[in-house]
Every structure is written in C-alpha cells, then in structure tokens.
Enzyme design. Structure first.
Site, PDB file in Angstrom:
ATOM      1  N   HIS A  97       0.865  -1.180   0.000  1.00  0.00           N
ATOM      2  CA  HIS A  97       0.000   0.000   0.000  1.00  0.00           C
ATOM      3  C   HIS A  97       0.899   1.227   0.000  1.00  0.00           C
ATOM      4  O   HIS A  97       1.857   1.297   0.762  1.00  0.00           O
ATOM      5  CB  HIS A  97      -0.894  -0.001   1.236  1.00  0.00           C
ATOM      6  CG  HIS A  97      -1.679   1.258   1.426  1.00  0.00           C
ATOM      7  ND1 HIS A  97      -2.467   1.806   0.433  1.00  0.00           N
ATOM      8  CD2 HIS A  97      -1.809   2.084   2.495  1.00  0.00           C
ATOM      9  CE1 HIS A  97      -3.045   2.910   0.881  1.00  0.00           C
ATOM     10  NE2 HIS A  97      -2.654   3.113   2.131  1.00  0.00           N
ATOM     11  N   HIS A  99       1.230   5.758  -0.883  1.00  0.00           N
ATOM     12  CA  HIS A  99       0.575   7.050  -1.072  1.00  0.00           C
ATOM     13  C   HIS A  99       1.255   7.771  -2.233  1.00  0.00           C
ATOM     14  O   HIS A  99       1.461   8.988  -2.193  1.00  0.00           O
ATOM     15  CB  HIS A  99       0.628   7.877   0.212  1.00  0.00           C
ATOM     16  CG  HIS A  99      -0.255   7.354   1.294  1.00  0.00           C
ATOM     17  ND1 HIS A  99      -1.448   7.948   1.648  1.00  0.00           N
ATOM     18  CD2 HIS A  99      -0.136   6.269   2.100  1.00  0.00           C
ATOM     19  CE1 HIS A  99      -2.012   7.267   2.628  1.00  0.00           C
ATOM     20  NE2 HIS A  99      -1.230   6.239   2.922  1.00  0.00           N
ATOM     21  N   HIS A 173      -8.701   7.602  -1.382  1.00  0.00           N
ATOM     22  CA  HIS A 173      -7.695   7.057  -0.468  1.00  0.00           C
ATOM     23  C   HIS A 173      -6.378   6.832  -1.195  1.00  0.00           C
ATOM     24  O   HIS A 173      -5.469   7.650  -1.107  1.00  0.00           O
ATOM     25  CB  HIS A 173      -8.236   5.767   0.165  1.00  0.00           C
ATOM     26  CG  HIS A 173      -7.352   5.169   1.201  1.00  0.00           C
ATOM     27  ND1 HIS A 173      -7.760   4.116   2.008  1.00  0.00           N
ATOM     28  CD2 HIS A 173      -6.072   5.436   1.577  1.00  0.00           C
ATOM     29  CE1 HIS A 173      -6.766   3.805   2.837  1.00  0.00           C
ATOM     30  NE2 HIS A 173      -5.743   4.580   2.580  1.00  0.00           N
ATOM     31  N   TYR A 231       8.214 -13.222 -23.923  1.00  0.00           N
ATOM     32  CA  TYR A 231       9.049 -12.142 -23.386  1.00  0.00           C
ATOM     33  C   TYR A 231      10.013 -12.693 -22.337  1.00  0.00           C
ATOM     34  O   TYR A 231       9.640 -13.527 -21.518  1.00  0.00           O
ATOM     35  CB  TYR A 231       8.179 -11.069 -22.753  1.00  0.00           C
ATOM     36  CG  TYR A 231       8.958  -9.947 -22.102  1.00  0.00           C
ATOM     37  CD1 TYR A 231       9.380  -8.844 -22.834  1.00  0.00           C
ATOM     38  CD2 TYR A 231       9.293 -10.012 -20.760  1.00  0.00           C
ATOM     39  CE1 TYR A 231      10.100  -7.820 -22.244  1.00  0.00           C
ATOM     40  CE2 TYR A 231      10.016  -8.996 -20.149  1.00  0.00           C
ATOM     41  CZ  TYR A 231      10.414  -7.908 -20.897  1.00  0.00           C
ATOM     42  OH  TYR A 231      11.140  -6.906 -20.309  1.00  0.00           O
TER      43      TYR A 231
END
Length: 234
Positions: A97, A99, A173, A231
């Site tokens: 997570h 920001h 968020h 790839y």
C-alpha cells in the site's frame, strides 16, 4: 534467540526498503506485507517506523485474525486490510500500500485509469479499477477491516479476477497492489504509479485520447502472460 520466521521477516523488510527506494512512500506512509501460507501467518512493517531506521527484527508477525504471533512493536495501521485480503484471496503472497502521487491523484478523482498504451497492456488487459469511496457505515465501523471489504466488493461487482488485475485504487484514499510475493507487490505498485503518471500526461496532451485498441492490448498482454508468452528468458 533465532525465530522460525526470520526468512519471512527478511522478505518483508527487503520489500519495504524497496518501496521506499522507489520513491513510492512519503515519510513513514505505506507498507508491505509477506505471507507464509504453510504456517498461516504474515509479516508486516511496524506502524510509524522510519524506513531508514527499520530493521528485519522489527517486522511483526500476525495470523489472519490479526493476533500478534511475534514482535514487540505495533503493526501497521493497515494490518487488518492485509489480513482480510490474505484470508479471502488464498493465491496472493504479498501486499503493498502506498501514497504515491499519481496513483493517489486518480483515486482522489475517483476515476479508473484508462488503458491508453502498451506499458499498461503489458501488465493487464483492463482499466485499473477505482473502487467507490467507502460507505458511511463502513467508515464508522471497523475501518481498516472494511477497507478489505471495499476492495473485495469492487472486484465482485465488476467481475474482476485478483490474479489478473493485481492492483486497485480506493476512492479518495489510494492504491493497493499484490502479487505472488512481496517483491511482486512492490513491482506492481511501481507499475501502477508509472501508468497513472503516463495516463495523466496523456490526457493533458489530448483530453480525447482513445483507448488502446483491442488487438494491441491482446498482443502485449499475451507476450508476457499465458502459455504462448515469449518475453524474457526461459
């Protein structure tokens, strides 16, 4: 005294340091976790510890019900979200997570990230979803747990697979990403931030920019995924 979770703590520690090295976090914001499916536990960054001071032994070990198994520090404030995702999506091995600026900007705008180019299509064939802002009753309840509920609701309502779409924006968020390992979750966080920036710049140049055509989406995704992928090295 050695811990049987030393390898798990090290994996989690290295992923958190990489998240910081990639410029995806601000101060102590953001976190990465790594799961040990065999023992039914996961490791996560302790809350509010600066990355430059973080040590492997600081990493906290918990079960999927948020009970601390090992560690003297408080775990990340987002721990309940990680636990909920691990409990419900049994194939994932790591969660991140952040920001990060452009990812958060799209989340604050409450907009999916359109698939404009092949960088996006190399990683998924759909828009990067932005879940609706959390409902009031969820905000007033067990907030971090309900963040996990919000993510699962988004994927269920849109009929998305977390194995194909390994990232999401939460309205107002920010982003969560996951993968088979903690390192892959960090990788997907960087991809998400880069694609978010590219999409933003694309719309500044041409607000009417078209979606990448399906033939190119299919070609670029299948070069890297599936039985005919070619790839990289075998």
């Amino acid at each position: 005294m050695s811990s049987k979770y030393e390898a798990l703590k090290q994996e989690c520690f290295e992923a958190n340091i990489e998240l910081n090295n990639l410029g995806l976090v601000i101060y102590t914001f953001g976190n990465v976790s790594a799961v040990d499916r065999k023992n039914g536990v996961f490791a996560i960054k302790p809350s509010g510890v600066p990355y430059e001071k973080l040590k492997p032994e600081d990493i906290v070990i918990l079960d999927y019900d948020n009970t601390i198994i090992e560690g003297s520090m408080r775990p990340s404030s987002d721990t309940k979200t990680h636990a909920y995702l691990y409990k419900n999506w049994e194939h994932i091995g790591g969660i991140a997570h952040t920001h990060a600026t452009y990812s958060v900007a799209w989340a604050q705008a409450q907009k999916d990230i359109p698939i404009f180019g092949t960088t996006h299509a190399d990683h998924l064939t759909k828009e990067i979803p932005c879940a609706e802002p959390m409902r009031d009753e969820l905000i007033e309840g067990n907030y971090e747990h309900n963040t996990g509920v919000q993510i699962l609701e988004c994927f269920k309502n849109r009929n998305l697979s977390p194995e194909e779409v390994e990232m999401v924006l939460l309205g107002n968020h920010g982003p969560f990403a996951w993968g088979k390992t903690a390192a892959k979750a960090v990788y997907n966080s960087k991809v998400l931030e880069t694609v978010a920036q590219m999409a933003y710049l694309t719309l500044q140049i041409n607000p009417e920019a078209p979606r990448l055509k399906d033939s190119l989406v299919k070609k670029h995704y299948e070069r890297k995924h599936g039985k005919n992928a070619y790839y990289g090295q075998k």
